[in-house]
Scaffold this motif. Structure first.
Motif, PDB file in Angstrom:
ATOM      1  N   UNK A 188      24.594  43.916  30.255  1.00 35.03           N
ATOM      2  CA  UNK A 188      25.642  42.922  30.475  1.00 35.03           C
ATOM      3  C   UNK A 188      27.034  43.489  30.342  1.00 35.03           C
ATOM      4  N   UNK A 189      27.166  44.811  30.122  1.00 36.07           N
ATOM      5  CA  UNK A 189      28.494  45.420  30.025  1.00 36.07           C
ATOM      6  C   UNK A 189      29.068  45.605  31.418  1.00 36.07           C
ATOM      7  N   UNK A 190      30.418  45.778  31.548  1.00 36.28           N
ATOM      8  CA  UNK A 190      31.008  45.937  32.874  1.00 36.28           C
ATOM      9  C   UNK A 190      30.443  47.144  33.600  1.00 36.28           C
ATOM     10  N   UNK A 191      30.429  47.066  34.903  1.00 34.21           N
ATOM     11  CA  UNK A 191      29.975  48.172  35.723  1.00 34.21           C
ATOM     12  C   UNK A 191      30.935  49.342  35.524  1.00 34.21           C
ATOM     13  N   UNK A 192      30.406  50.533  35.254  1.00 37.94           N
ATOM     14  CA  UNK A 192      31.248  51.682  34.923  1.00 37.94           C
ATOM     15  C   UNK A 192      30.954  52.859  35.834  1.00 37.94           C
ATOM     16  N   UNK A 193      31.997  53.714  36.002  1.00 40.03           N
ATOM     17  CA  UNK A 193      31.777  54.986  36.679  1.00 40.03           C
ATOM     18  C   UNK A 193      31.320  55.989  35.640  1.00 40.03           C
ATOM     19  N   UNK A 194      31.078  57.223  36.077  1.00 35.21           N
ATOM     20  CA  UNK A 194      30.663  58.254  35.145  1.00 35.21           C
ATOM     21  C   UNK A 194      31.716  58.524  34.085  1.00 35.21           C
ATOM     22  N   UNK A 195      32.997  58.260  34.409  1.00 37.76           N
ATOM     23  CA  UNK A 195      34.074  58.500  33.445  1.00 37.76           C
ATOM     24  C   UNK A 195      34.336  57.295  32.564  1.00 37.76           C
ATOM     25  N   UNK A 196      33.546  56.238  32.725  1.00 38.65           N
ATOM     26  CA  UNK A 196      33.694  55.067  31.873  1.00 38.65           C
ATOM     27  C   UNK A 196      34.766  54.107  32.328  1.00 38.65           C
ATOM     28  N   UNK A 197      35.169  54.162  33.612  1.00 44.56           N
ATOM     29  CA  UNK A 197      36.195  53.265  34.136  1.00 44.56           C
ATOM     30  C   UNK A 197      35.521  52.124  34.883  1.00 44.56           C
ATOM     31  N   UNK A 198      35.831  50.859  34.550  1.00 43.60           N
ATOM     32  CA  UNK A 198      35.200  49.739  35.254  1.00 43.60           C
ATOM     33  C   UNK A 198      35.508  49.774  36.750  1.00 43.60           C
ATOM     34  N   UNK A 199      34.528  49.439  37.574  1.00 50.15           N
ATOM     35  CA  UNK A 199      34.750  49.336  39.010  1.00 50.15           C
ATOM     36  C   UNK A 199      34.383  47.950  39.469  1.00 50.15           C
ATOM     37  N   UNK A 200      34.799  47.601  40.660  1.00 48.45           N
ATOM     38  CA  UNK A 200      34.561  46.260  41.171  1.00 48.45           C
ATOM     39  C   UNK A 200      33.671  46.335  42.404  1.00 48.45           C
ATOM     40  N   UNK A 201      32.980  45.263  42.728  1.00 51.04           N
ATOM     41  CA  UNK A 201      32.032  45.289  43.843  1.00 51.04           C
ATOM     42  C   UNK A 201      32.712  45.372  45.203  1.00 51.04           C
ATOM     43  N   UNK A 202      33.984  44.992  45.284  1.00 45.90           N
ATOM     44  CA  UNK A 202      34.698  45.067  46.545  1.00 45.90           C
ATOM     45  C   UNK A 202      35.377  46.407  46.701  1.00 45.90           C
ATOM     46  N   UNK A 203      36.366  46.465  47.549  1.00 46.25           N
ATOM     47  CA  UNK A 203      37.104  47.701  47.753  1.00 46.25           C
ATOM     48  C   UNK A 203      38.519  47.356  48.183  1.00 46.25           C
ATOM     49  N   UNK A 204      39.408  48.327  48.087  1.00 46.00           N
ATOM     50  CA  UNK A 204      40.787  48.170  48.531  1.00 46.00           C
ATOM     51  C   UNK A 204      41.037  49.207  49.611  1.00 46.00           C
ATOM     52  N   UNK A 205      41.482  48.757  50.778  1.00 49.41           N
ATOM     53  CA  UNK A 205      41.780  49.657  51.880  1.00 49.41           C
ATOM     54  C   UNK A 205      43.231  49.440  52.316  1.00 49.41           C
ATOM     55  N   UNK A 206      43.673  50.242  53.271  1.00 50.18           N
ATOM     56  CA  UNK A 206      45.088  50.220  53.662  1.00 50.18           C
ATOM     57  C   UNK A 206      45.543  48.851  54.175  1.00 50.18           C
ATOM     58  N   UNK A 207      44.647  48.110  54.833  1.00 52.54           N
ATOM     59  CA  UNK A 207      45.035  46.792  55.341  1.00 52.54           C
ATOM     60  C   UNK A 207      45.299  45.807  54.196  1.00 52.54           C
ATOM     61  N   UNK A 208      44.565  45.960  53.071  1.00 52.63           N
ATOM     62  CA  UNK A 208      44.823  45.119  51.899  1.00 52.63           C
ATOM     63  C   UNK A 208      46.210  45.402  51.329  1.00 52.63           C
ATOM     64  N   UNK A 209      46.544  46.688  51.264  1.00 53.11           N
ATOM     65  CA  UNK A 209      47.858  47.076  50.750  1.00 53.11           C
ATOM     66  C   UNK A 209      48.959  46.550  51.666  1.00 53.11           C
ATOM     67  N   UNK A 210      48.744  46.678  52.958  1.00 60.03           N
ATOM     68  CA  UNK A 210      49.735  46.223  53.933  1.00 60.03           C
ATOM     69  C   UNK A 210      49.986  44.723  53.804  1.00 60.03           C
ATOM     70  N   UNK A 211      48.906  43.954  53.640  1.00 58.96           N
ATOM     71  CA  UNK A 211      49.022  42.511  53.505  1.00 58.96           C
ATOM     72  C   UNK A 211      49.751  42.126  52.220  1.00 58.96           C
ATOM     73  N   UNK A 212      49.393  42.797  51.109  1.00 60.66           N
ATOM     74  CA  UNK A 212      50.033  42.502  49.828  1.00 60.66           C
ATOM     75  C   UNK A 212      51.514  42.895  49.835  1.00 60.66           C
ATOM     76  N   UNK A 213      51.836  43.946  50.585  1.00 55.12           N
ATOM     77  CA  UNK A 213      53.246  44.348  50.687  1.00 55.12           C
ATOM     78  C   UNK A 213      54.083  43.198  51.225  1.00 55.12           C
ATOM     79  N   UNK A 214      53.546  42.518  52.229  1.00 51.29           N
ATOM     80  CA  UNK A 214      54.273  41.416  52.847  1.00 51.29           C
ATOM     81  C   UNK A 214      54.359  40.214  51.910  1.00 51.29           C
ATOM     82  N   UNK A 215      53.268  39.884  51.256  1.00 51.20           N
ATOM     83  CA  UNK A 215      53.231  38.673  50.431  1.00 51.20           C
ATOM     84  C   UNK A 215      53.870  38.870  49.056  1.00 51.20           C
ATOM     85  N   UNK A 216      53.648  40.038  48.472  1.00 51.97           N
ATOM     86  CA  UNK A 216      54.071  40.255  47.094  1.00 51.97           C
ATOM     87  C   UNK A 216      55.473  40.845  46.990  1.00 51.97           C
ATOM     88  N   UNK A 217      55.788  41.809  47.847  1.00 50.69           N
ATOM     89  CA  UNK A 217      57.084  42.484  47.783  1.00 50.69           C
ATOM     90  C   UNK A 217      57.989  42.156  48.966  1.00 50.69           C
TER      91      UNK A 217
END
Length: 264
Positions: free
Chosen positions: A159-188
């Motif tokens: 039941x612990x968070x999903x971890x990489x080999x270095x012990x950093x939590x990861x998420x089931x989705x992903x972030x790609x350049x289009x996500x960054x581009x969209x957030x740039x417009x909405x957030x900044x």
């Protein structure tokens, strides 16, 4: 009384003739010259960035004497451009450096380059901003050895968070350049042209590095391979952490952007 009246009329007539002959102006119409202070400029060395991209640390600028005296110098944003102060900040006075005709033409071309000015303004705007993207964290599986657990034989995990080999939590989705581009417009509130691209550094980079070394971001951006014509960045971020993006702008210029992928 009549005699006194005639004397006054004669005196008045004499005064009028005297004024007319000598071209004397009546005291009521005399104009007194008002002293005018002519504003002059002084050269300063900027020691910190100015608001609205009007100048950056290390620039040598000509500014109004009052602006320097009342604002830049007291606020420790600049020093007067004296030989002693150039030595103090370990700089060479640009006026003492002889330019070749080719170097001068290049400098003048850059100063009139609107794309460069736009890139400088965006760089200044982003200097202390971080784009944040939130992702859900998978609480069921732990990656690394393929067992899907943190050591349980049944592979169900504890039941612990999903971890990489270095012990950093990861998420089931992903972030790609289009996500960054969209957030740039909405957030900044930055809307990029279609020809302008976002490139993500594939490895997490702690943002504290950029605070410790002012040149660290520029070095990291230079290490990133340029995108080919018509090519888009195919990096997929699947780990929470701090990253760096390279925004390719019109005119062949680029600026850096701090990116943080964090747990929702």
């Amino acid at each position: 009384i009549l005699s006194k009246y005639n004397m006054i009329r004669q005196a008045s007539s004499i005064i009028k003739r005297t004024v007319g002959v000598n071209n004397i102006t009546s005291p009521a119409t005399l104009t007194v010259p008002v002293p005018v202070r002519c504003a002059h400029n002084v050269r300063v060395i900027l020691t910190s960035d100015l608001p609205d991209g009007r100048g950056y640390s290390g620039d040598v600028q000509d500014v109004k004497a009052g602006y320097a005296r009342n604002y830049l110098i007291p606020q420790k944003k600049a020093l007067y451009a004296t030989p002693q102060n150039f030595i103090r900040v370990d700089m060479v006075d640009p006026n003492t450096v002889k330019e070749t005709a080719e170097e001068k033409a290049k400098r003048l071309s850059m100063e009139s380059d609107e794309d460069l000015k736009a890139a400088d303004k965006l760089k200044y705007y982003l200097r202390n901003k971080t784009l944040k993207i939130w992702r859900m964290v998978d609480m069921n599986i732990v990656s690394g050895d393929g067992s899907g657990s943190d050591g349980d034989a049944d592979g169900k995990g504890s039941g612990s968070p999903r971890l990489t080999g270095s012990g950093v939590p990861i998420h089931p989705g992903k972030v790609i350049q289009s996500n960054v581009r969209s957030k740039l417009s909405k957030q900044l509130l930055i809307d990029l042209d279609k020809s302008e691209k976002v490139q993500i550094h594939p490895v997490a980079i702690p943002h504290v590095n950029f605070e410790l070394d002012p040149n660290a971001m520029d070095k990291a951006l230079e290490d990133m391979a340029d995108l080919e014509e018509g090519e888009n960045c195919d990096v997929e971020i699947k780990t929470l952490g701090e990253y760096l993006c390279k925004i390719h702008l019109t005119g062949g210029y680029h600026v850096g952007l701090r990116l943080q992928v964090t747990k929702r």
